[in-house]
Enzyme design. Structure first.
Site, PDB file in Angstrom:
ATOM      1  N   GLU A 171     -54.919 -39.782   6.886  1.00  0.00           N
ATOM      2  CA  GLU A 171     -55.331 -39.687   8.231  1.00  0.00           C
ATOM      3  C   GLU A 171     -56.766 -38.745   7.001  1.00  0.00           C
ATOM      4  OE1 GLU A 171     -54.185 -36.659  10.802  1.00  0.00           O
ATOM      5  OE2 GLU A 171     -52.881 -38.024  11.882  1.00  0.00           O
TER       6      GLU A 171
ATOM      7  N   GLU B 251     -47.162 -42.292  13.047  1.00  0.00           N
ATOM      8  CA  GLU B 251     -47.144 -40.834  13.550  1.00  0.00           C
ATOM      9  C   GLU B 251     -47.546 -40.442  15.665  1.00  0.00           C
ATOM     10  OE1 GLU B 251     -49.401 -37.189  12.006  1.00  0.00           O
ATOM     11  OE2 GLU B 251     -48.645 -38.226  10.193  1.00  0.00           O
TER      12      GLU B 251
HETATM   13  C1  FCB Z   1     -51.597 -35.109  12.268  1.00  0.00           C
HETATM   14  C2  FCB Z   1     -51.229 -34.664  10.915  1.00  0.00           C
HETATM   15  C3  FCB Z   1     -49.658 -34.524  10.728  1.00  0.00           C
HETATM   16  C4  FCB Z   1     -49.423 -33.321  11.624  1.00  0.00           C
HETATM   17  C5  FCB Z   1     -49.435 -33.769  13.257  1.00  0.00           C
HETATM   18  C6  FCB Z   1     -49.797 -33.437  13.919  1.00  0.00           C
HETATM   19  O1  FCB Z   1     -52.931 -34.714  12.265  1.00  0.00           O
HETATM   20  O2  FCB Z   1     -50.946 -35.669   9.786  1.00  0.00           O
HETATM   21  O3  FCB Z   1     -49.451 -33.373   9.386  1.00  0.00           O
HETATM   22  O4  FCB Z   1     -49.959 -32.080  11.076  1.00  0.00           O
HETATM   23  O5  FCB Z   1     -51.168 -34.229  12.997  1.00  0.00           O
END
Ligand code: FCB
Length: 445
Positions: A168, A352
């Site tokens: 990210e 994610e």
């Molecule tokens: C993302 C992050 C991860 C976590 C989620 C909820 O942006 O990569 O570490 O905090 O959000």
């Protein structure tokens, strides 16, 4: 059953990150990162939680592996702490064998359980001495990241084949360097833009090192968000367009096309040198894609030309109105991305996806987190619809295996399939854990 057919052949994983789960911040020679500084300065973390002990996975990783095995995932996405491996990088390049030993044991434990390790090299924990000389604003950080990659690949490359490089970069640049909401807490606004280029270049330098050491996958993970204008008004539409460039195209274009979008509106030049764009756009085996929510914006007088506002009509997660639940926007983003980038886009891995909801700090029984199950089911539904529309998606990863340290929100936001008592480290699987386990087993049968 239909869903199971549509998901057959996918990889399933769960994710964590070093600073969020390991605790043990001073154990076994670990050095300080910008997150240690951020946490230790009062007022930065909403609930003042110290990020340890928490899940304490530095000491309890065997329990994590047992949970993963029970879940039935075939992969586990965790991250490696740069300052466990090279504690004082920036002032002293010495490698800390005890830090590497930890990841060595974790990798061996995962492999023994039949789980493919997929570590991320950089999940936000920049060594403090590098930040002191500019952090991601400084091109030298890219070379130090290359050194670190060499050390880790040399130790783990005989067993680890699936890597993620940087996590990210948009969050680091926007929230860490532009707005000051995350470490290192800088408020440079558009002057933060060079941190984008340096993070992408860090990926570009690390990926070939990993491949030389046997990697079959070396990709960054990018967080995307469909940007919605707050109204039909021309200035709101323009604001949405600007944020789409900053949040999405600023990353997809250089990685997939080898060029940055037009940034003239922002008045900042990127520090591009000869050869950089070739490194950044070298093809990757997969595209790591993080998605949580859309972002609704309206035009603003400042400090930035856009301002985030709640998304009308959408239910929300534990974060409230700024984390709306709109799985349709994930589907639409995936489909649009596949159309825009065509053959330049490799197969996508959802690296994610997940949500926090208010849950108690301690529990004796399974938490029935039906809101999380709904969120995950609906987003997997979005993945299926995108696949049916022709987008190639090869994997899905839940954020997170465990409740953990949610950055500036500390322990106040719980994302886990497994509840964690942050004081005792006790792990208690939630109903969503059983749901995900059953989904994976149905997709496999
Ligand atoms: C993302 C992050 C991860 C976590 C989620 C909820 O942006 O990569 O570490 O905090 O959000």
């Amino acid at each position: 059953p239909n869903d199971a057919d549509a998901l057959a052949g996918m990889h399933f994983s769960a994710a964590t990150a070093a600073f969020q789960i390991e605790g043990a911040r001073t154990a076994a020679g670990r050095g300080r990162s910008i997150w240690d500084d951020f946490v230790d300065a009062p007022g930065n973390v909403i609930d003042g939680s110290p990020a340890e002990p928490g899940p304490d996975s530095f000491h309890r990783f065997d329990e994590d592996i047992a949970l993963l095995a029970g879940l039935g995932v075939d992969r586990y996405r965790f991250s490696i702490s740069w300052t466990r491996v090279i504690p004082n990088v920036g002032t002293d390049a010495s490698v800390n064998p005890a830090g590497l030993d930890y990841y060595d044991r974790l990798v061996d434990g995962l492999l023994a359980a039949g789980i493919t390790p997929e570590p991320t090299l950089y999940h936000w924990d920049l060594p403090v001495a590098l930040e002191a000389s500019g952090g991601w604003l400084n091109r030298d950080t890219v070379h130090r990241f290359g050194d670190y990659t060499e050390v880790v690949a040399d130790r783990l490359g005989d067993r680890v084949r699936h890597w993620y490089t940087i996590n990210e970069p948009a969050s680091t640049s926007l929230q860490g360097y532009a707005l000051g909401e995350l470490a290192p807490g800088q408020t440079l606004l558009f002057e933060a833009l060079p941190t984008v280029h340096h993070q992408l270049l860090a990926h570009g330098i690390a990926a070939p090192i990993l491949r030389e050491n046997g990697a079959v996958q070396a990709a960054p993970t990018l967080n995307h968000s469909l940007i919605l204008p707050a109204s039909e008004a021309a200035d709101d539409q323009a604001a949405a367009g600007l944020l789409d460039v900053i949040h999405n195209r600023l990353f997809t274009d250089p990685l997939l096309l080898g060029t940055y979008p037009d940034l003239s509106a922002f008045g900042v030049e990127l520090p591009i040198e000869d050869g950089d764009m070739e490194l950044i756009s070298a093809p990757n085996e997969v595209y790591g894609f993080n998605y949580y929510n859309p972002t609704t914006v309206r035009a603003s007088e400042g400090p930035l030309p856009f301002e985030m506002v709640p998304t009308p009509g959408a239910p929300v997660t534990g974060f409230g109105p700024m984390w709306p639940i709109r799985p349709d926007t994930m589907r639409d983003f995936l489909i649009d991305m596949a159309r825009r980038y065509e053959s330049a886009l490799p197969p996508i891995i959802i690296t994610e996806n997940g949500a926090s909801f208010p849950e108690p700090d301690t529990t004796d029984t399974e938490i029935s987190d039906s809101d999380r199950i709904d969120y995950l089911r609906d987003h997997l539904g979005a993945v299926i619809e995108a696949k049916e529309a022709g987008v190639r998606i090869d994997g899905y990863t839940v954020w997170s295996l465990l409740d953990n340290f949610e950055w500036a929100d500390g322990w106040s936001q719980r994302f886990g399939l497994v509840h964690v008592d942050m004081r005792t480290g006790t792990r208690t699987p939630k109903a969503s854990f059983r749901w995900y386990r059953d989904l994976i087993s149905a997709a496999r049968s």
